[in-house]
Design an enzyme around this catalytic site. Structure first.
Site, PDB file in Angstrom:
ATOM      1  N   HIS A 177      -3.558  -5.275   0.516  1.00 50.96           N
ATOM      2  CA  HIS A 177      -3.068  -5.551   1.874  1.00 50.96           C
ATOM      3  C   HIS A 177      -3.069  -7.057   2.148  1.00 50.96           C
ATOM      4  CE1 HIS A 177      -2.819  -1.524   3.784  1.00 50.96           C
ATOM      5  NE2 HIS A 177      -3.762  -1.194   2.923  1.00 50.96           N
ATOM      6  N   GLU A 210      -1.726  -8.481   4.530  1.00 53.88           N
ATOM      7  CA  GLU A 210      -1.737  -8.690   5.986  1.00 53.88           C
ATOM      8  C   GLU A 210      -3.123  -8.549   6.599  1.00 53.88           C
ATOM      9  OE1 GLU A 210      -1.352  -4.178   5.853  1.00 53.88           O
ATOM     10  OE2 GLU A 210      -1.086  -5.910   4.540  1.00 53.88           O
ATOM     11  N   CYS A 228       0.836  -1.204   0.000  1.00 50.03           N
ATOM     12  CA  CYS A 228       0.000   0.000   0.000  1.00 50.03           C
ATOM     13  C   CYS A 228       0.876   1.261   0.000  1.00 50.03           C
ATOM     14  CB  CYS A 228      -1.001  -0.037   1.147  1.00 50.03           C
ATOM     15  SG  CYS A 228      -2.363   1.140   0.944  1.00 50.03           S
TER      16      CYS A 228
END
Length: 238
Positions: A188, A190, A98
């Site tokens: 993302h 994560e 990002c």
């Protein structure tokens, strides 16, 4: 023991930090499922500590997201650019996420700025390019896969000589490769389903203002394990 450094470039929303952990914690949770015995993970907060670790002490670099904007050219962020350029020149394995994606692109000669179509939030389909299907990190992913996204800025102009690995209807540069072991992604890997939904909830008014339905976006949040697998797969290149 070799060190994989998480470069923390910002903080998640307070309610996300309280319930699920900050950006670096989300990375650490994913990495811990496949961290080899010879590697350890350390965190450097680039906003609060202006002195970067020496590159020769590192085995790899991961760069988190942030609520800052790359185009604001904040001093701490601008100071990262020559450090990243040095890492690329030394073939240091890197994966930016990002803000990290946008910062790497800007550091290597591209342009990151506000996307004219507005914010992209939620779980959306990302598609590999032909180069992505042949890339050593991305080739094990399906040609189309779900990914969690939350960004107002994008890589509007990719650096000369980099390779576009993935795209979607909103963003032509969802994933880029800059060298043999240097990648970045707009999405993302994560994020979990609850974290993605928490981001949509926090951005409800902004999303409504740009003509989107936050409730519908939240309902469509789904597992994005293919995208998440990039974090652990990256460790093989460290």
């Amino acid at each position: 023991m070799a060190c994989v450094l998480i470069v923390k470039t910002g903080d998640a929303y307070p309610e996300v930090v309280d319930q699920y952990g900050d950006f670096e914690t989300l990375f650490e949770k994913q990495l811990s499922t496949a961290l080899p015995a010879h590697l350890e993970v350390q965190v450097w907060d680039a906003q609060r500590n202006p002195t970067p670790p020496a590159l020769d002490t590192l085995a790899g670099i991961l760069i988190t997201g942030s609520h800052s904007m790359v185009s604001d050219a904040e001093p701490w962020s601008e100071a990262l650019k020559p450090w990243l350029q040095g890492a690329l020149a030394n073939d240091m394995p890197m994966l930016g996420v990002c803000y990290g994606h946008q910062l790497m692109a800007a550091a290597f000669g591209g342009v990151s700025d506000y996307h004219p179509a507005g914010r992209e939030s939620g779980t959306h389909t990302v598609r590999l390019t032909l180069a992505g299907r042949q890339d050593p990190l991305f080739s094990q992913l399906p040609e189309s896969f779900a990914a969690h996204l939350s960004h107002a800025q994008s890589v509007m102009q990719a650096p000369h000589g980099c390779t576009v690995l993935a795209h979607n209807s909103h963003d032509a540069h969802q994933a880029l490769r800059y060298g043999p072991r240097q990648w970045s992604v707009q999405f993302h890997p994560e994020f979990s389903v609850p974290v993605m939904r928490a981001y949509i909830e926090r951005q409800r008014a902004i999303l409504r203002d740009q003509g989107e339905n936050p409730a519908s976006l939240s309902a469509k949040v789904t597992d994005a394990s293919d995208a998440a697998s990039l974090l652990t797969r990256f460790l093989a290149f460290v």
